[in-house]
Design an enzyme around this catalytic site. Structure first.
Site, short mmCIF file in Angstrom:
data_model
loop_
_atom_site.label_atom_id
_atom_site.label_comp_id
_atom_site.label_asym_id
_atom_site.label_seq_id
_atom_site.Cartn_x
_atom_site.Cartn_y
_atom_site.Cartn_z
N ASP A 25 -4.53 0.61 -3.06
CA ASP A 25 -4.40 1.72 -2.11
C ASP A 25 -3.24 2.62 -2.49
O ASP A 25 -2.28 2.83 -1.73
CB ASP A 25 -4.29 1.22 -0.67
N ASP A 79 0.83 -1.21 0.00
CA ASP A 79 0.00 0.00 0.00
C ASP A 79 0.86 1.26 0.00
O ASP A 79 1.69 1.46 0.90
CB ASP A 79 -0.90 0.01 1.23
N HIS A 128 -0.46 4.74 -0.62
CA HIS A 128 -1.18 5.83 0.05
C HIS A 128 -0.54 7.20 -0.14
O HIS A 128 -0.32 7.94 0.83
CB HIS A 128 -1.33 5.54 1.55
N HIS A 185 -5.77 -7.27 -2.68
CA HIS A 185 -5.59 -6.18 -1.73
C HIS A 185 -5.93 -6.62 -0.30
O HIS A 185 -5.08 -6.57 0.59
CB HIS A 185 -6.45 -4.98 -2.11
N ASN A 220 -9.26 -0.98 -1.54
CA ASN A 220 -10.52 -0.44 -1.04
C ASN A 220 -10.58 1.08 -1.16
O ASN A 220 -11.66 1.66 -1.31
CB ASN A 220 -10.78 -0.88 0.41
N HIS A 221 -9.42 1.75 -1.16
CA HIS A 221 -9.43 3.21 -1.32
C HIS A 221 -9.74 3.61 -2.75
O HIS A 221 -10.41 4.64 -2.98
CB HIS A 221 -8.11 3.82 -0.83
#
Length: 218
Positions: A37, A8, A10, A127, A70-71
């Protein structure tokens, strides 16, 4: 061919650049699988998306595999619903795109194109994880993106080892290090939380090396 898997991101663009510099992939033949993500919470989501999208356009989906997290799914839901909530750092992403004179809404098709999992002869890459006892092609979108304890605490053995992100490994190991069991490997080592960004290298079906960005929490 070398194969790398990266957890991830981010919005941690500098960490991503540093990590790519460490693994030094030859994308004419090597492969990188990103576990989703890419956006939210970190300050440089726009730069991360532009870099990853550009790499895939240049080298193709056989060499750059971009999975949905999920983001990214929350971004799809927000854009389709016409609202831009502050929940889970999405407002930071929206502002970052605006600073770069673009709208995140223009990336809806890109987010929607991201597959929910990738599978090869050795591993399943996803993920969130997978629901125990359910074949990979029968998994729900929600489980692939969001599942946690039911997956990583399961006593069930999976048909192939599963490499996943989503759950920060500090919750699983007590430290920002990969969570490695015989049939599941977690590599969200908390880049945006003061941990670092991790890549694992796979050759002949085995994890042979682990790479980290240097920004490690005290």
């Amino acid at each position: 061919m070398r194969k790398f898997v990266i957890g991830d991101i981010h919005g941690c663009y500098e960490d991503l650049q540093e990590l790519l510099g460490k693994i030094k992939p030859d994308l004419r033949k090597d492969k990188i699988i990103f576990l989703g993500d890419y956006i939210d919470r970190g300050k440089d989501s726009y730069s991360v998306i532009k870099l990853l999208k550009g790499l895939q356009e240049k080298h193709g989906k056989n060499h750059i595999v971009l999975l949905r997290g999920n983001h990214e799914q929350m971004a799809i839901d927000n854009i389709e619903g016409g609202y831009y909530r502050s929940f889970n750092g999405f407002d930071t992403t929206v502002r970052d795109f605006k600073r770069n004179n673009e709208s995140i809404a223009d990336y809806l098709d890109f987010f929607q194109s991201l597959p929910l999992y990738h599978e090869d002869e050795d591993f399943i890459y996803v993920h969130g994880g997978i629901k125990p006892g359910v074949s990979i092609d029968q998994q729900s979108e929600s489980d692939l993106l969001w599942i946690r304890e039911e997956f990583y605490d399961s006593k069930t053995s999976f048909e192939k080892p599963v490499i996943f992100g989503h759950t920060p490994t500090h919750h699983l190991t007590g430290a920002w290090v990969p969570f490695i069991k015989e049939d599941r490997v977690g590599i969200d080592t908390g880049c945006v939380y003061g941990g670092h960004l991790t890549a694992i290298e796979i050759r002949s079906g085995q994890i042979v090396d682990i790479y980290e960005s240097n920004r490690i929490a005290a």
